[in-house]
Design a protein around this motif. Structure first.
Motif, short mmCIF file in Angstrom:
data_model
loop_
_atom_site.label_atom_id
_atom_site.label_comp_id
_atom_site.label_asym_id
_atom_site.label_seq_id
_atom_site.Cartn_x
_atom_site.Cartn_y
_atom_site.Cartn_z
N ARG A 12 116.98 110.77 14.29
CA ARG A 12 116.59 109.51 13.64
C ARG A 12 116.98 108.35 14.55
O ARG A 12 118.14 108.22 14.94
CB ARG A 12 117.28 109.37 12.29
N LEU A 13 116.00 107.55 14.90
CA LEU A 13 116.23 106.36 15.72
C LEU A 13 116.13 105.14 14.83
O LEU A 13 115.17 104.99 14.07
CB LEU A 13 115.19 106.26 16.84
N VAL A 14 117.12 104.28 14.90
CA VAL A 14 117.14 103.05 14.10
C VAL A 14 116.95 101.88 15.06
O VAL A 14 117.69 101.75 16.04
CB VAL A 14 118.46 102.91 13.32
N PHE A 15 115.95 101.05 14.75
CA PHE A 15 115.61 99.91 15.59
C PHE A 15 115.90 98.61 14.87
O PHE A 15 115.78 98.52 13.64
CB PHE A 15 114.12 99.93 15.95
N GLU A 16 116.25 97.59 15.64
CA GLU A 16 116.44 96.25 15.09
C GLU A 16 115.14 95.48 15.32
O GLU A 16 114.74 95.24 16.46
CB GLU A 16 117.61 95.54 15.79
N ALA A 17 114.48 95.11 14.22
CA ALA A 17 113.16 94.50 14.28
C ALA A 17 113.21 92.98 14.09
O ALA A 17 112.18 92.36 13.86
CB ALA A 17 112.25 95.13 13.24
N GLY A 18 114.38 92.39 14.15
CA GLY A 18 114.52 90.95 13.96
C GLY A 18 115.65 90.65 13.00
O GLY A 18 116.50 91.49 12.74
N VAL A 19 115.65 89.42 12.49
CA VAL A 19 116.66 89.00 11.52
C VAL A 19 115.98 88.38 10.32
O VAL A 19 114.91 87.79 10.42
CB VAL A 19 117.68 88.01 12.13
N ASP A 20 116.62 88.50 9.16
CA ASP A 20 116.07 87.92 7.94
C ASP A 20 116.52 86.46 7.82
O ASP A 20 117.17 85.91 8.72
CB ASP A 20 116.44 88.74 6.71
N GLY A 21 116.22 85.85 6.71
CA GLY A 21 116.56 84.46 6.46
C GLY A 21 118.05 84.17 6.43
O GLY A 21 118.48 83.04 6.67
N GLU A 22 118.85 85.19 6.15
CA GLU A 22 120.30 85.02 6.09
C GLU A 22 120.98 85.39 7.41
O GLU A 22 122.20 85.40 7.50
CB GLU A 22 120.87 85.88 4.97
N GLY A 23 120.19 85.72 8.42
CA GLY A 23 120.75 86.08 9.72
C GLY A 23 121.16 87.53 9.85
O GLY A 23 121.75 87.91 10.85
N LYS A 24 120.84 88.34 8.86
CA LYS A 24 121.18 89.77 8.91
C LYS A 24 120.05 90.52 9.63
O LYS A 24 118.88 90.16 9.49
CB LYS A 24 121.34 90.34 7.51
N ASP A 57 110.88 97.15 19.81
CA ASP A 57 112.13 96.76 19.17
C ASP A 57 113.34 97.35 19.91
O ASP A 57 113.23 98.31 20.66
CB ASP A 57 112.14 97.23 17.71
N THR A 58 114.51 96.74 19.66
CA THR A 58 115.75 97.17 20.30
C THR A 58 116.35 98.35 19.54
O THR A 58 116.46 98.32 18.32
CB THR A 58 116.76 96.01 20.30
N LEU A 59 116.73 99.39 20.29
CA LEU A 59 117.38 100.55 19.68
C LEU A 59 118.77 100.15 19.20
O LEU A 59 119.57 99.63 19.96
CB LEU A 59 117.47 101.70 20.69
N ASN A 60 119.03 100.38 17.92
CA ASN A 60 120.30 100.00 17.31
C ASN A 60 121.24 101.19 17.19
O ASN A 60 122.43 101.07 17.43
CB ASN A 60 120.04 99.37 15.93
N LYS A 61 120.69 102.35 16.80
CA LYS A 61 121.53 103.51 16.51
C LYS A 61 120.70 104.78 16.63
O LYS A 61 119.50 104.79 16.35
CB LYS A 61 122.10 103.37 15.10
N VAL A 62 121.37 105.87 17.05
CA VAL A 62 120.74 107.19 17.12
C VAL A 62 121.55 108.12 16.21
O VAL A 62 122.77 108.17 16.31
CB VAL A 62 120.74 107.74 18.57
N GLU A 63 120.85 108.84 15.33
CA GLU A 63 121.52 109.75 14.40
C GLU A 63 120.96 111.15 14.53
O GLU A 63 119.77 111.33 14.74
CB GLU A 63 121.32 109.30 12.95
N ARG A 64 121.84 112.13 14.40
CA ARG A 64 121.43 113.53 14.33
C ARG A 64 121.71 113.98 12.90
O ARG A 64 122.84 113.86 12.41
CB ARG A 64 122.25 114.37 15.30
N ASN A 65 120.68 114.50 12.24
CA ASN A 65 120.83 114.96 10.87
C ASN A 65 120.57 116.48 10.82
O ASN A 65 119.45 116.92 11.04
CB ASN A 65 119.83 114.25 9.94
N ASP A 66 121.64 117.23 10.57
CA ASP A 66 121.54 118.68 10.46
C ASP A 66 121.54 119.06 8.99
O ASP A 66 122.29 118.51 8.20
CB ASP A 66 122.74 119.37 11.14
#
Length: 72
Positions: A12-24, A57-66
């Motif tokens: 599982r690759l998690v990407f950062e696609a921008g920020v919301d109105g609250e800066g998250k 988008d910027t790669l934020n996190k890589v997960e391995r799910n077994d």
């Protein structure tokens, strides 16, 4: 004694696609099934970096799910 059998692995690759109105950060993910069970952390990291290079988008996190079946 119980026995654990590895049934499958997903990447599982998690990407950062921008920020919301609250800066998250806004996160979106992409999962890949049927990953070889014997893949090492280094191999999965290399694969993730190769896929991320093709994405906007910027790669934020890589997960391995077994998934494991427990047999009693």
């Amino acid at each position: 004694m119980a026995l654990a059998l590895l049934e499958g692995t997903k990447l599982r690759l998690v990407f950062e696609a921008g920020v919301d109105g609250e800066g998250k950060p806004i996160l979106k993910s992409k999962s890949f099934s049927n990953v070889t069970k014997a893949a090492t952390a280094d191999q999965l990291s290399q694969a993730a970096q190769a896929v991320a290079a093709l994405c906007n988008d910027t790669l934020n996190k890589v997960e391995r799910n077994d998934s494991t079946e427990i047999i009693a």
